[in-house]
Scaffold this active site. Structure first.
Site, PDB file in Angstrom:
ATOM      1  N   GLU A 131      29.274  66.706  12.445  1.00 21.87           N
ATOM      2  CA  GLU A 131      28.537  66.017  13.354  1.00 21.87           C
ATOM      3  C   GLU A 131      29.052  65.718  14.579  1.00 21.87           C
ATOM      4  O   GLU A 131      28.605  65.527  15.833  1.00 21.87           O
ATOM      5  CB  GLU A 131      27.985  64.779  12.668  1.00 21.87           C
ATOM      6  CG  GLU A 131      27.284  64.941  11.437  1.00 21.87           C
ATOM      7  CD  GLU A 131      27.018  63.782  10.597  1.00 21.87           C
ATOM      8  OE1 GLU A 131      25.934  63.359   9.860  1.00 21.87           O
ATOM      9  OE2 GLU A 131      28.141  62.768  10.485  1.00 21.87           O
ATOM     10  N   ASP A 177      16.685  65.592   5.993  1.00 22.51           N
ATOM     11  CA  ASP A 177      15.861  65.768   4.789  1.00 22.51           C
ATOM     12  C   ASP A 177      14.898  64.708   4.688  1.00 22.51           C
ATOM     13  O   ASP A 177      15.045  63.610   5.190  1.00 22.51           O
ATOM     14  CB  ASP A 177      16.878  65.775   3.603  1.00 22.51           C
ATOM     15  CG  ASP A 177      17.555  64.509   3.583  1.00 22.51           C
ATOM     16  OD1 ASP A 177      18.701  64.514   4.100  1.00 22.51           O
ATOM     17  OD2 ASP A 177      17.386  63.760   2.868  1.00 22.51           O
TER      18      ASP A 177
END
Lengths: 247, 247
Positions: free
Chosen positions: A18, A205
């Protein structure tokens, strides 16, 4: 504090996958020697951009298992040491997360946090019950949200990638739009230091979908990190030099 | 490190009601000004006893809700700052806990930890799964255990006073004899600093019993704290001046 213009921003990130796209797009350099002293495993990157100082700090790797130090414990320890060392005017937790489609989330969306809470700290004793959930507002940033067309919602944190029935019930009690593993821990540290705190979370998700989170997470981690990479420069350019009240 | 004799011990405690009986029996004084600098909410007490320096540090109170800062996040932040400031030769997590009667626990027992693990960090991705559980051995202390006739077992930590089905399954996978809310977070910090770490946990409630933990906890907190008060002086007297290998 609110009349002061923002001259330094601390971006806290859990995972290397990230952090590196942000470090690259912002053209930051890893701090050598480290700004966060060992034995803290945190890794920091620094640069000047948009007329302000930008630090990205990630939680580093687990010495025993080699993976990123995810979850509220490393996030809070890193946040404490980084805020103490860098004395930022604004802290932003940036990372990937699960999203609730019932609250408008789709994969790749970037959410701006409105509040932070825990969904895995159940302590059914008066006083301790509210402490466990913790819930605290993010610094309001309606102009930032509008300028960047960000979705917004409550970010709820827990130390599991999946959820138990009890987690699920508390996620709903928290009115969570976003489920992740760090922000509530950081919000506790930010509150202690009285430093304004925001979060930007990119959806990998769908929590209230049909697929196991670990499958979707691994599949979409790269594209969600790219979404954060696209949004980070406009966000930092927007906040640079503004007061907290102008956000 | 293991050849050095123990000259300073840091005792970490979550709750004021657990800490004050220890502070009283050890005749410690609250540090003014504080040794753990604000804005950390930790409160520290110092004294000399058995020829060594003893610090008791508790996590302090929640600014928003007034209760003790329990759970792994404040425990780890306090532990990090306290170890950094006090540089102890040995860290001991002392507090109350749930016990498993299937592993020999009864209310009022004091357990010596053999290992630490988490039961509420489920991350079903290879590498992250083991990181989540974390499991790490306590420093072996067979002579201490025998000298004080302590029971022993695995201490498993989570951020809830109760347990979900998933917590229960992981508690069993961890072979937990003791369930509490701080030690695994502290064990991560102790590992980072390479400082020997023990835990003493006094049983307030039976996890695999019939009663809600919050009822038994509140009923037995005082007597469990007294059991810790009885054991702390003999433990510190035993470790004082010994090497880690002699424990």
């Amino acid at each position: 504090m609110e009349r002061k213009s923002i001259k330094s921003v601390l971006v806290l990130v859990a995972m290397e996958a990230e952090a590196l796209p942000l470090v690259n797009i912002l053209d930051l350099k890893e701090d050598v020697p480290p700004r966060i002293a060992p034995p803290a495993p945190a890794v920091s990157y620094t640069g000047e951009k948009f007329g302000i100082t930008i630090n990205v700090v990630r939680n580093g790797k687990c010495q025993l298992h080699g993976v990123d130090n995810v979850g509220t414990v490393p996030a809070a320890v890193t946040a404490y040491l980084a805020v103490h060392e860098l004395k930022p005017d604004l802290v932003i937790s940036v990372g990937t997360a699960g999203g609730f489609k019932a609250r408008g989330a789709a994969i790749g969306d970037v959410f701006l946090a409105t509040a932070f809470a825990n969904h895995d700290r159940r302590i059914p004793i008066p006083g301790f019950d509210k402490y466990g959930v913790w819930r605290i507002d993010a610094v309001p940033a309606p102009n930032l949200r509008e300028a960047l067309s960000l979705k917004e919602g409550v970010v709820s944190s827990g130390n599991s990638l999946d959820y138990s029935k009890e987690d699920w019930d508390q996620l709903h009690a928290n009115e969570a739009a976003v489920k992740e593993m760090e922000a509530a821990g950081i919000s506790w540290v930010a509150h202690l230091h009285n430093v304004p705190f925001l979060a930007l979370k990119s959806i990998t998700d769908i929590v209230d979908g049909d697929r196991p989170p670990q499958e979707e997470f691994l599949e979409n981690l790269h594209s969600a990190a790219q979404a954060l990479q696209r949004v980070i420069s406009p966000v930092l350019e927007f906040v640079a030099g503004k007061t907290i009240k102008e956000l």
